[in-house]
Design an enzyme around this catalytic site. Structure first.
Site, PDB file in Angstrom:
ATOM      1  N   ASP A  66      89.649  14.698  10.664  1.00  0.00           N
ATOM      2  CA  ASP A  66      90.663  15.084  11.867  1.00  0.00           C
ATOM      3  C   ASP A  66      90.169  13.953  12.918  1.00  0.00           C
ATOM      4  O   ASP A  66      90.627  13.779  14.109  1.00  0.00           O
ATOM      5  CB  ASP A  66      90.142  16.288  12.418  1.00  0.00           C
ATOM      6  CG  ASP A  66      88.733  16.680  12.563  1.00  0.00           C
ATOM      7  OD1 ASP A  66      87.746  15.834  12.405  1.00  0.00           O
ATOM      8  OD2 ASP A  66      88.486  17.732  13.454  1.00  0.00           O
ATOM      9  N   SER A  67      89.149  12.862  12.618  1.00  0.00           N
ATOM     10  CA  SER A  67      88.883  11.694  13.490  1.00  0.00           C
ATOM     11  C   SER A  67      89.917  10.837  13.699  1.00  0.00           C
ATOM     12  O   SER A  67      90.229  10.279  14.561  1.00  0.00           O
ATOM     13  CB  SER A  67      87.815  10.849  12.954  1.00  0.00           C
ATOM     14  OG  SER A  67      88.136  10.639  11.397  1.00  0.00           O
ATOM     15  N   LYS A 135      88.049  20.544   4.311  1.00  0.00           N
ATOM     16  CA  LYS A 135      86.751  20.332   4.848  1.00  0.00           C
ATOM     17  C   LYS A 135      86.913  21.276   6.282  1.00  0.00           C
ATOM     18  O   LYS A 135      87.758  21.022   6.921  1.00  0.00           O
ATOM     19  CB  LYS A 135      86.402  19.244   5.202  1.00  0.00           C
ATOM     20  CG  LYS A 135      85.055  19.001   5.874  1.00  0.00           C
ATOM     21  CD  LYS A 135      84.384  17.563   6.014  1.00  0.00           C
ATOM     22  CE  LYS A 135      84.842  16.641   6.915  1.00  0.00           C
ATOM     23  NZ  LYS A 135      84.645  17.283   8.380  1.00  0.00           N
ATOM     24  N   GLU A 137      84.269  22.631   9.782  1.00  0.00           N
ATOM     25  CA  GLU A 137      83.120  22.647  10.276  1.00  0.00           C
ATOM     26  C   GLU A 137      82.203  24.039  10.644  1.00  0.00           C
ATOM     27  O   GLU A 137      82.971  24.901  10.799  1.00  0.00           O
ATOM     28  CB  GLU A 137      83.271  21.867  11.714  1.00  0.00           C
ATOM     29  CG  GLU A 137      83.736  20.558  11.657  1.00  0.00           C
ATOM     30  CD  GLU A 137      83.948  19.772  12.851  1.00  0.00           C
ATOM     31  OE1 GLU A 137      83.373  20.401  13.885  1.00  0.00           O
ATOM     32  OE2 GLU A 137      84.451  18.531  12.745  1.00  0.00           O
ATOM     33  N   GLU A 204      76.174  15.470   9.372  1.00  0.00           N
ATOM     34  CA  GLU A 204      76.462  14.497  10.517  1.00  0.00           C
ATOM     35  C   GLU A 204      75.420  14.467  11.548  1.00  0.00           C
ATOM     36  O   GLU A 204      74.947  15.643  11.975  1.00  0.00           O
ATOM     37  CB  GLU A 204      77.825  14.766  10.973  1.00  0.00           C
ATOM     38  CG  GLU A 204      78.099  13.618  12.077  1.00  0.00           C
ATOM     39  CD  GLU A 204      79.453  13.651  12.508  1.00  0.00           C
ATOM     40  OE1 GLU A 204      80.394  14.399  11.705  1.00  0.00           O
ATOM     41  OE2 GLU A 204      79.980  12.711  13.320  1.00  0.00           O
TER      42      GLU A 204
HETATM   43  O1  KIV Z   1      86.957  13.493  10.602  1.00  0.00           O
HETATM   44  C1  KIV Z   1      86.100  12.798  10.136  1.00  0.00           C
HETATM   45  O2  KIV Z   1      86.369  11.636  10.138  1.00  0.00           O
HETATM   46  C2  KIV Z   1      84.831  13.420   9.592  1.00  0.00           C
HETATM   47  C3  KIV Z   1      83.703  12.380   9.137  1.00  0.00           C
HETATM   48  C4  KIV Z   1      83.333  11.555  10.192  1.00  0.00           C
HETATM   49  C5  KIV Z   1      82.860  13.154   8.235  1.00  0.00           C
HETATM   50  O3  KIV Z   1      84.897  14.530   9.675  1.00  0.00           O
END
Ligand code: KIV
Length: 290
Positions: A66-67, A135, A137, A204
């Site tokens: 989500d980056s 994924k 969090e 992280e």
């Molecule tokens: O959103 C992302 O790119 C991430 C990574 C930095 C692990 O969660």
């Protein structure tokens, strides 16, 4: 709605240049045997078909993180990222890859309310993108949701330590676990996520000593980002390691300076257009001689 069905006659995405089988979720989990990972896991973020094609042969996992909120959309954080964005970019990355296992981040607000909400969101991501895993969090608080998803056919990657979706609560992106109390909390989070059935876990922004402790504490592989070489694998934001941004976190190693190279190439193009030096004969269609 996006789809991962590919028309190979018209698309530039060629997901199977050679016959092969994608790396599976069990194969990633089984990389760590008896607490040791002899072959470290290579993970990078990808958001587009072309980047996926270029990264795929070298990676075990591609993460549609989500980056992308910041990297692709110029948003101030990952908080505004939507399910639709994740589905669409996930589908593009699946179309551009054939070897790596593709995982897609669940965006903020799509899974925290209840395990049922998380299942509906994760199922949509998997159906629309064709990815193999999601994924999310969080630690102890989200463990019941990980358990719910894992028992219903949704492979889950955990994410603890610095959790960017909680930036408003954390107050920034600094390394976590500097105090004993916070380090204990992150250890408890990591154990809870592993016990709930996650098949691997992103760690992280933690100190090396804590990363070591976390990696030893769980049987599943740990994937570090800003978490030292003690983890079972590493992940970086691809645009960071390629040098596409002037400002990157301290833990990023720049393997190239692509911002400078793109700037040079675009300046050359602009100069040639203005000088009428492009296009030349070589780039021009002419009537064929009969
Ligand atoms: O959103 C992302 O790119 C991430 C990574 C930095 C692990 O969660």
């Amino acid at each position: 709605m996006s789809t991962f069905t590919l028309d190979t006659a018209t698309s530039r995405a060629t997901p199977s240049p050679v016959p092969g089988k994608r790396i599976t979720v069990p194969a990633i989990r089984q990389r760590k045997v008896g607490g040791t990972t002899a072959d470290p896991i290579v993970m990078l973020t990808a958001y587009t078909m072309r980047m996926a094609q270029l990264l795929d042969p070298h990676c075990d996992m591609l993460l549609v993180g989500d980056s992308l909120g910041q990297i692709i959309y110029g948003l101030p954080s990952t908080v505004p990222v939507t399910l639709e964005m994740m589905c669409n970019h996930g589908a593009a990355v699946v179309r551009g890859s054939w070897h790596s296992m593709v995982a897609v981040d669940m965006p903020f607000g799509s899974y925290e309310a209840s395990p049922e909400q998380a299942f509906t969101s994760a199922a949509r991501i998997m159906k629309e993108s064709g990815c193999a895993a999601v994924k999310l969090e969080g630690g102890e608080a989200i463990a019941p949701t990980i358990d719910f998803l894992s028992k219903r056919g949704i492979p889950v990657i955990g994410h603890v330590g610095l959790t960017p979706q909680a930036v408003n609560q954390l107050g920034g992106y600094g390394a976590r676990g500097r105090s004993d109390a916070e380090a204990h909390r992150i250890l408890a989070d990591t154990r809870a996520v592993a016990d709930a059935g996650a098949f691997c876990i992103v760690i992280e922004g933690v100190l090396e000593s804590l990363a070591d402790q976390l990696t030893t504490a769980v049987a599943i592989p740990t994937i570090g980002i800003g978490a030292s070489a003690r983890c079972d694998g590493q992940v970086l934001v691809t645009e960071d390691m390629l040098g596409l941004f002037e400002r990157t976190p301290r833990f990023v190693k720049r393997y190239d300076d692509m911002a400078a190279r793109i700037t040079d190439a675009v300046a050359s193009y602009a100069g040639e257009v203005k000088a009428r030096a492009f296009p030349t004969e070589a780039e021009t269609y002419r009537a064929k001689a009969i």
